[in-house]
Design a protein around this motif. Sequence first.
Motif, short mmCIF file in Angstrom:
data_model
loop_
_atom_site.label_atom_id
_atom_site.label_comp_id
_atom_site.label_asym_id
_atom_site.label_seq_id
_atom_site.Cartn_x
_atom_site.Cartn_y
_atom_site.Cartn_z
N TYR A 120 -116.12 59.58 13.70
CA TYR A 120 -114.73 59.26 13.37
C TYR A 120 -113.75 60.04 14.25
O TYR A 120 -112.72 59.52 14.65
CB TYR A 120 -114.48 59.56 11.89
N TRP A 121 -114.06 61.31 14.53
CA TRP A 121 -113.15 62.20 15.27
C TRP A 121 -113.52 62.38 16.74
O TRP A 121 -112.95 63.25 17.40
CB TRP A 121 -113.12 63.57 14.60
N THR A 160 -107.66 73.01 10.32
CA THR A 160 -108.00 72.18 11.48
C THR A 160 -106.84 71.27 11.82
O THR A 160 -106.36 70.51 10.99
CB THR A 160 -109.25 71.34 11.19
N ARG A 161 -106.41 71.37 13.06
CA ARG A 161 -105.43 70.44 13.62
C ARG A 161 -106.18 69.64 14.67
O ARG A 161 -107.30 69.98 15.03
CB ARG A 161 -104.26 71.19 14.26
N SER A 162 -105.58 68.58 15.17
CA SER A 162 -106.27 67.81 16.21
C SER A 162 -105.27 67.15 17.13
O SER A 162 -104.09 67.03 16.81
CB SER A 162 -107.18 66.75 15.56
N ARG A 163 -105.78 66.75 18.27
CA ARG A 163 -104.99 65.97 19.22
C ARG A 163 -105.95 65.01 19.92
O ARG A 163 -107.14 65.30 20.09
CB ARG A 163 -104.27 66.84 20.24
N LEU A 164 -105.43 63.85 20.28
CA LEU A 164 -106.25 62.88 21.01
C LEU A 164 -106.51 63.38 22.42
O LEU A 164 -105.62 63.97 23.05
CB LEU A 164 -105.55 61.52 21.09
N PHE A 165 -107.71 63.14 22.91
CA PHE A 165 -107.99 63.43 24.30
C PHE A 165 -107.19 62.49 25.18
O PHE A 165 -106.95 61.33 24.82
CB PHE A 165 -109.49 63.26 24.61
#
Length: 125
Positions: free
Chosen positions: A73-74, A103-108
């Motif tokens: 999913y991630w 947890t934070r995230s960013r798209l590649f």
Amino acid sequence: MVERVVVTPEALALIDELKAQYGELMFHQSGGCCDNSAANCYLPTDLTIGPYDVLLGHVGGVPFYISKSQYEYWKHTQLIIDVIEGSGGTFSLEGNTGKAFHTRSRLFTDEEWAAIEPQVLRDLA
């Protein structure tokens, strides 16, 4: 090489504090349930890592795992492990420090994805 999981300076300081207190550590990205979607810190003997887990990388010299289903999913995102004030997860070692891993995230970017996609495909095989 593009890192799939990175850590903020605040999170690195908390990791170092926990390593000084407990010794060897490991992380597993929770998939929800009791601790929501949190990066949980454990002693290596506290959680069994198996064929349904993926080693995403290392943060502060500590291995960081995620379940294959959540990884699927991630897979297009970089996880950024940070620290917030408040109660830690009930299962995570920082729970009594008044801080919690978050947890934070960013798209590649397209370029980053092109560089890591072959590894992602191997991880999910």
